[in-house]
Design an enzyme around this catalytic site. Structure first.
Site, PDB file in Angstrom:
ATOM      1  N   LYS A 151      61.043   9.769  60.511  1.00 54.42           N
ATOM      2  CA  LYS A 151      62.310   9.144  60.104  1.00 54.42           C
ATOM      3  C   LYS A 151      62.439   9.152  58.580  1.00 54.42           C
ATOM      4  CE  LYS A 151      62.546   6.229  64.235  1.00 54.42           C
ATOM      5  NZ  LYS A 151      62.209   4.949  64.865  1.00 54.42           N
ATOM      6  N   ASP A 197      69.453   0.217  63.979  1.00 53.03           N
ATOM      7  CA  ASP A 197      68.991   0.400  65.362  1.00 53.03           C
ATOM      8  C   ASP A 197      70.036  -0.110  66.363  1.00 53.03           C
ATOM      9  OD1 ASP A 197      66.469   1.622  65.746  1.00 53.03           O
ATOM     10  OD2 ASP A 197      65.448  -0.136  64.928  1.00 53.03           O
ATOM     11  N   GLN A 221      60.073  -0.843  63.188  1.00 50.51           N
ATOM     12  CA  GLN A 221      59.610  -0.040  64.327  1.00 50.51           C
ATOM     13  C   GLN A 221      59.005  -0.938  65.410  1.00 50.51           C
ATOM     14  OE1 GLN A 221      60.117   3.237  64.660  1.00 50.51           O
ATOM     15  NE2 GLN A 221      58.980   3.473  66.558  1.00 50.51           N
TER      16      GLN A 221
HETATM   17  N1  GUN Z   1      60.391   2.281  69.101  1.00 49.56           N
HETATM   18  C1  GUN Z   1      60.730   3.258  69.981  1.00 49.56           C
HETATM   19  N2  GUN Z   1      62.002   3.637  69.783  1.00 49.56           N
HETATM   20  C2  GUN Z   1      62.485   2.895  68.772  1.00 49.56           C
HETATM   21  C3  GUN Z   1      63.727   2.845  68.104  1.00 49.56           C
HETATM   22  O1  GUN Z   1      64.687   3.563  68.423  1.00 49.56           O
HETATM   23  N3  GUN Z   1      63.820   1.955  67.089  1.00 49.56           N
HETATM   24  C4  GUN Z   1      62.792   1.156  66.731  1.00 49.56           C
HETATM   25  N4  GUN Z   1      62.981   0.306  65.734  1.00 49.56           N
HETATM   26  N5  GUN Z   1      61.616   1.182  67.323  1.00 49.56           N
HETATM   27  C5  GUN Z   1      61.474   2.046  68.343  1.00 49.56           C
END
Ligand code: GUN
Length: 295
Positions: free
Chosen positions: A54, A121, A98
């Site tokens: 990311k 998110d 995350q």
């Molecule tokens: N863990 C797995 N997928 C995601 C996501 O799309 N966002 C976040 N913050 N954590 C995750």
């Protein structure tokens, strides 16, 4: 094999190119880069890989990336303090914590502490409620990416039968809301659904997000249906490394479906592209600018 294989990497590259153009224009208008802060707590290897990719994609789109890594022993209060510092930071347009978080931290409390305007998110209850009521919201990246692929493949979704398998807050529920917004007829099925194969068999669109390796079989699929596979499951194989498979049994389903996303290379790349999209959209809204075109 009769199904067209949907190229998520190519679709994601197109979105990322549009984000990069919008990010450059934003910088010209405002004198600063749009910025995304990522927060990783602990050393879960899969999470570390996701967060690193990311951050890399953020830089490649011409946006600033602020990466915060905290030890697995971090107390909830310390993480809330970091969020409280990021919320008013004008260089930060998006905040991504995350998941999953270590057991001593209540993820719901952390999500609730994020400024909804920076919640790229789309997990905050305010954004979930805005999506549910048809208002402008920041929408979770994975279902947004699925919708993008579906529209690219099928055009207008109005009147189509869609079955979403999975009812999570991150994928299943927002996916269903997005499909309703596109005027599809939507069923949410899940692990407790009676006669799941029969329910899936009526779908023109199947979105599989149950988290069970290769659960959805070819004889569950209506001929010609479009199948979007959100699952990422590691199963034994490929020497000691394991092999990635989706929630859909690709070999049998691709004999029947009209189009299908592969794993890897389908939905996964779209999730990151949509995170960048949400960040540039959040930056525009926070700066009082209209949303960037085509995103
Ligand atoms: N863990 C797995 N997928 C995601 C996501 O799309 N966002 C976040 N913050 N954590 C995750």
């Amino acid at each position: 094999m009769s199904a067209a294989v949907i190229d998520g990497r190519a679709a994601a590259a197109e979105v990322r190119a549009k984000v990069a153009t919008a990010a450059a224009a934003f910088q010209t208008k405002t004198g600063r880069q749009p910025g995304l802060a990522t927060v990783l707590v602990g050393e879960d290897p899969a999470s570390a890989v996701y967060v690193r990719s990311k951050g890399k994609a953020t830089g490649e789109a011409g946006m600033a990336s602020f990466s915060h890594t905290l030890p697995a022993s971090t107390a909830e209060g310390e993480l809330l303090d970091l969020v409280a510092a990021l919320n008013p930071d004008d260089a930060v347009d998006g905040i991504l914590v995350q998941l999953p978080l270590p057991p001593q931290i209540d993820a719901a409390r952390v999500i609730a502490a994020i400024d909804p305007a920076k919640d790229v998110d789309g997990f905050h209850a305010l954004n979930a409620g805005r999506l549910a009521t048809g208002l402008d919201a920041l929408v979770p990246c994975t279902p947004l990416g699925c919708l993008h692929l579906l529209k690219a493949q099928l055009g207008d979704l109005a009147g189509l039968e869609a079955v979403v398998v999975g009812r999570s807050n991150i994928v299943g529920k927002p996916m269903a809301l997005l499909l309703i917004g596109a005027s599809a007829t939507v069923t949410i099925a899940h692990s407790r659904t009676r006669d799941l194969p029969e329910v899936v068999r009526r779908a023109d669109i199947v979105v599989a997000a149950v988290g069970r390796a290769e659960m959805i079989k070819g004889d569950w699929i209506k001929p010609g249906a479009t199948v979007i596979d959100v699952g990422i499951n590691r199963v034994p194989g490929d020497g000691g490394k394991g092999r990635l498979v989706g929630d859909v049994e690709f070999a049998s389903v691709s004999e029947v479906a009209g189009a299908i996303t592969p794993v890897p290379g389908g939905v996964g790349p779209m999730t990151i592209a949509m995170l960048l999209r949400n960040t540039i959209v959040a930056a525009h809204r926070r700066a009082g600018l209209t949303d960037p075109e085509g995103l």
